[in-house]
Design a protein around this motif. Structure first.
Motif, PDB file in Angstrom:
ATOM      1  N   PHE A  67     -69.209   2.697  19.534  1.00  0.00           N
ATOM      2  CA  PHE A  67     -70.276   3.429  20.207  1.00  0.00           C
ATOM      3  C   PHE A  67     -71.455   2.535  20.589  1.00  0.00           C
ATOM      4  O   PHE A  67     -72.594   2.968  20.636  1.00  0.00           O
ATOM      5  N   VAL A  68     -71.149   1.271  20.853  1.00  0.00           N
ATOM      6  CA  VAL A  68     -72.138   0.344  21.401  1.00  0.00           C
ATOM      7  C   VAL A  68     -71.590  -0.233  22.701  1.00  0.00           C
ATOM      8  O   VAL A  68     -70.385  -0.188  22.960  1.00  0.00           O
ATOM      9  N   THR A  69     -72.483  -0.759  23.528  1.00  0.00           N
ATOM     10  CA  THR A  69     -72.051  -1.387  24.773  1.00  0.00           C
ATOM     11  C   THR A  69     -71.254  -2.649  24.467  1.00  0.00           C
ATOM     12  O   THR A  69     -71.329  -3.201  23.363  1.00  0.00           O
ATOM     13  N   GLU A  70     -70.497  -3.124  25.457  1.00  0.00           N
ATOM     14  CA  GLU A  70     -69.646  -4.288  25.248  1.00  0.00           C
ATOM     15  C   GLU A  70     -70.453  -5.520  24.839  1.00  0.00           C
ATOM     16  O   GLU A  70     -69.980  -6.357  24.069  1.00  0.00           O
ATOM     17  N   ASP A  71     -71.681  -5.655  25.369  1.00  0.00           N
ATOM     18  CA  ASP A  71     -72.492  -6.810  24.995  1.00  0.00           C
ATOM     19  C   ASP A  71     -73.276  -6.577  23.698  1.00  0.00           C
ATOM     20  O   ASP A  71     -74.057  -7.433  23.269  1.00  0.00           O
ATOM     21  N   LYS A  72     -73.082  -5.392  23.088  1.00  0.00           N
ATOM     22  CA  LYS A  72     -73.671  -5.042  21.788  1.00  0.00           C
ATOM     23  C   LYS A  72     -75.201  -5.047  21.811  1.00  0.00           C
ATOM     24  O   LYS A  72     -75.850  -5.232  20.784  1.00  0.00           O
ATOM     25  N   PRO A  75     -76.840   1.037  21.818  1.00  0.00           N
ATOM     26  CA  PRO A  75     -75.835   2.076  21.573  1.00  0.00           C
ATOM     27  C   PRO A  75     -75.524   2.840  22.854  1.00  0.00           C
ATOM     28  O   PRO A  75     -76.303   2.820  23.813  1.00  0.00           O
ATOM     29  N   LEU A  76     -74.390   3.517  22.840  1.00  0.00           N
ATOM     30  CA  LEU A  76     -74.067   4.398  23.946  1.00  0.00           C
ATOM     31  C   LEU A  76     -75.024   5.592  23.927  1.00  0.00           C
ATOM     32  O   LEU A  76     -75.656   5.869  22.902  1.00  0.00           O
ATOM     33  N   PRO A  77     -75.145   6.314  25.036  1.00  0.00           N
ATOM     34  CA  PRO A  77     -76.081   7.448  25.084  1.00  0.00           C
ATOM     35  C   PRO A  77     -75.787   8.482  24.005  1.00  0.00           C
ATOM     36  O   PRO A  77     -74.641   8.628  23.559  1.00  0.00           O
ATOM     37  N   PRO A  78     -76.799   9.219  23.588  1.00  0.00           N
ATOM     38  CA  PRO A  78     -76.625  10.204  22.497  1.00  0.00           C
ATOM     39  C   PRO A  78     -75.617  11.296  22.812  1.00  0.00           C
ATOM     40  O   PRO A  78     -75.084  11.926  21.883  1.00  0.00           O
ATOM     41  N   HIS A 197     -59.303  -2.805  12.007  1.00  0.00           N
ATOM     42  CA  HIS A 197     -59.756  -3.395  13.264  1.00  0.00           C
ATOM     43  C   HIS A 197     -58.949  -2.883  14.453  1.00  0.00           C
ATOM     44  O   HIS A 197     -59.514  -2.625  15.527  1.00  0.00           O
ATOM     45  N   MET A 198     -57.653  -2.721  14.260  1.00  0.00           N
ATOM     46  CA  MET A 198     -56.844  -2.192  15.367  1.00  0.00           C
ATOM     47  C   MET A 198     -57.243  -0.759  15.702  1.00  0.00           C
ATOM     48  O   MET A 198     -57.406  -0.402  16.877  1.00  0.00           O
ATOM     49  N   LEU A 199     -57.428   0.074  14.690  1.00  0.00           N
ATOM     50  CA  LEU A 199     -57.798   1.467  14.945  1.00  0.00           C
ATOM     51  C   LEU A 199     -59.188   1.563  15.577  1.00  0.00           C
ATOM     52  O   LEU A 199     -59.410   2.356  16.497  1.00  0.00           O
ATOM     53  N   VAL A 200     -60.127   0.761  15.087  1.00  0.00           N
ATOM     54  CA  VAL A 200     -61.474   0.782  15.647  1.00  0.00           C
ATOM     55  C   VAL A 200     -61.462   0.316  17.104  1.00  0.00           C
ATOM     56  O   VAL A 200     -62.107   0.918  17.968  1.00  0.00           O
ATOM     57  N   GLY A 201     -60.717  -0.744  17.395  1.00  0.00           N
ATOM     58  CA  GLY A 201     -60.627  -1.219  18.772  1.00  0.00           C
ATOM     59  C   GLY A 201     -59.985  -0.204  19.692  1.00  0.00           C
ATOM     60  O   GLY A 201     -60.430  -0.005  20.829  1.00  0.00           O
ATOM     61  N   LEU A 202     -58.945   0.468  19.198  1.00  0.00           N
ATOM     62  CA  LEU A 202     -58.285   1.489  20.008  1.00  0.00           C
ATOM     63  C   LEU A 202     -59.211   2.679  20.258  1.00  0.00           C
ATOM     64  O   LEU A 202     -59.221   3.250  21.358  1.00  0.00           O
ATOM     65  N   LEU A 203     -60.004   3.038  19.254  1.00  0.00           N
ATOM     66  CA  LEU A 203     -60.962   4.126  19.453  1.00  0.00           C
ATOM     67  C   LEU A 203     -62.046   3.713  20.439  1.00  0.00           C
ATOM     68  O   LEU A 203     -62.455   4.516  21.282  1.00  0.00           O
ATOM     69  N   LYS A 204     -62.500   2.480  20.354  1.00  0.00           N
ATOM     70  CA  LYS A 204     -63.504   1.997  21.311  1.00  0.00           C
ATOM     71  C   LYS A 204     -62.967   2.087  22.740  1.00  0.00           C
ATOM     72  O   LYS A 204     -63.666   2.511  23.655  1.00  0.00           O
ATOM     73  N   GLN A 205     -61.706   1.696  22.908  1.00  0.00           N
ATOM     74  CA  GLN A 205     -61.082   1.787  24.227  1.00  0.00           C
ATOM     75  C   GLN A 205     -61.006   3.239  24.690  1.00  0.00           C
ATOM     76  O   GLN A 205     -61.277   3.551  25.857  1.00  0.00           O
ATOM     77  N   ARG A 206     -60.646   4.121  23.781  1.00  0.00           N
ATOM     78  CA  ARG A 206     -60.554   5.553  24.098  1.00  0.00           C
ATOM     79  C   ARG A 206     -61.905   6.103  24.539  1.00  0.00           C
ATOM     80  O   ARG A 206     -62.003   6.833  25.520  1.00  0.00           O
ATOM     81  N   VAL A 207     -62.960   5.758  23.809  1.00  0.00           N
ATOM     82  CA  VAL A 207     -64.306   6.220  24.149  1.00  0.00           C
ATOM     83  C   VAL A 207     -64.705   5.705  25.530  1.00  0.00           C
ATOM     84  O   VAL A 207     -65.252   6.449  26.355  1.00  0.00           O
ATOM     85  N   ALA A 208     -64.419   4.437  25.799  1.00  0.00           N
ATOM     86  CA  ALA A 208     -64.781   3.856  27.092  1.00  0.00           C
ATOM     87  C   ALA A 208     -64.019   4.521  28.234  1.00  0.00           C
ATOM     88  O   ALA A 208     -64.598   4.801  29.300  1.00  0.00           O
ATOM     89  N   GLU A 209     -62.737   4.782  28.020  1.00  0.00           N
ATOM     90  CA  GLU A 209     -61.942   5.443  29.074  1.00  0.00           C
ATOM     91  C   GLU A 209     -62.446   6.836  29.359  1.00  0.00           C
ATOM     92  O   GLU A 209     -62.495   7.259  30.523  1.00  0.00           O
ATOM     93  N   ARG A 210     -62.818   7.567  28.319  1.00  0.00           N
ATOM     94  CA  ARG A 210     -63.335   8.935  28.511  1.00  0.00           C
ATOM     95  C   ARG A 210     -64.641   8.923  29.296  1.00  0.00           C
ATOM     96  O   ARG A 210     -64.940   9.840  30.053  1.00  0.00           O
ATOM     97  N   ARG A 211     -65.436   7.866  29.139  1.00  0.00           N
ATOM     98  CA  ARG A 211     -66.715   7.789  29.841  1.00  0.00           C
ATOM     99  C   ARG A 211     -66.540   7.504  31.324  1.00  0.00           C
ATOM    100  O   ARG A 211     -67.425   7.791  32.131  1.00  0.00           O
ATOM    101  N   THR A 212     -65.382   6.937  31.683  1.00  0.00           N
ATOM    102  CA  THR A 212     -65.158   6.595  33.099  1.00  0.00           C
ATOM    103  C   THR A 212     -64.279   7.611  33.809  1.00  0.00           C
ATOM    104  O   THR A 212     -64.018   7.476  35.001  1.00  0.00           O
TER     105      THR A 212
END
Length: 213
Positions: A67-72, A75-78, A197-212
């Motif tokens: 839930f942070v931007t790629e450049d860290k 945070p992503l919007p509330p 780490h794999m699960l967290v990365g996959l969730l990050k990808q999921r969150v990013a895809e949902r935002r687009t």
């Protein structure tokens, strides 16, 4: 065997485990994590000993990293849904109180039972697969209709029977400190963090895809 040769044993075993890693099992665990996140459920995690400490790392990663931007830098919007993550091992006061009042075998079950719902995911980590405090809490989760994921080794023990999805670390070891009753224990503990780490990365990808979308 020289020190270098003994170190080589550990690394060779690690490579074999990676080659034999049950990808399909972790894929299903990721799907359960996504379902829990999408439904606004809570992830509960439990382990014993050093692995309980590793769950603090899980807590930090799951709560913040997706839930942070790629450049860290921020945070992503509330309005972006966050994941609710509860480390059942996090409070020494709670755990020692429960052990004192009801006993070690029931400490996780007692902590989990009043709150777990069918929207949730309960993650259990036990090297033997038979730790009573873990298996009793898994049974509570099953009875509540929650999603259940276990990670273990050897034959998987009772965790393999209870959990909807169970990841069993493959192989056996000749490395000092993880033979006999502790067979493959270091590799199991190493792999816990990789799974996180794999699960967290996959969730990050999921969150990013949902935002687009």
């Amino acid at each position: 065997m020289t020190l270098a040769e003994t170190i080589g044993v550990y690394l060779a075993e690690k490579r074999r485990i990676v080659d034999e890693f049950p990808v399909a099992v972790l894929e299903r665990a990721a799907e359960m994590l996504f379902e829990t996140y999408d439904e606004g459920g809570t992830v509960y995690a439990m382990a014993n000993g050093g692995n309980a400490g590793t769950l603090d790392h899980f807590y930090c990663d799951f709560k913040h990293h997706p839930f942070v931007t790629e450049d860290k830098t921020r945070p992503l919007p509330p309005d972006v849904r966050r994941l609710s993550f509860v480390n059942l091992c996090s409070s020494a006061a709670e755990l020692t109180g429960l052990v004192n009042d009801i006993g070690a075998d029931d400490m996780f079950a007692a902590s989990l039972a009043p709150f777990v719902t069918p929207r949730d995911l309960v993650m259990a980590y036990s090297g033997s697969g038979n730790s009573p405090n873990v298996t009793k809490a898994l049974q509570v989760a099953v009875d509540a209709g929650a999603r259940t994921f276990a990670m273990t080794k050897g034959d998987g023990g009772r965790c393999r029977e209870l959990a909807e999805v169970c990841l069993v670390v493959p192989g056996t070891s000749r490395f000092p400190g993880q033979v006999g009753k502790n067979d493959n224990n270091f590799h199991f503990e190493d792999l816990m963090l990789s799974v996180n780490h794999m699960l967290v990365g996959l969730l990050k990808q999921r969150v990013a895809e949902r935002r687009t979308d």
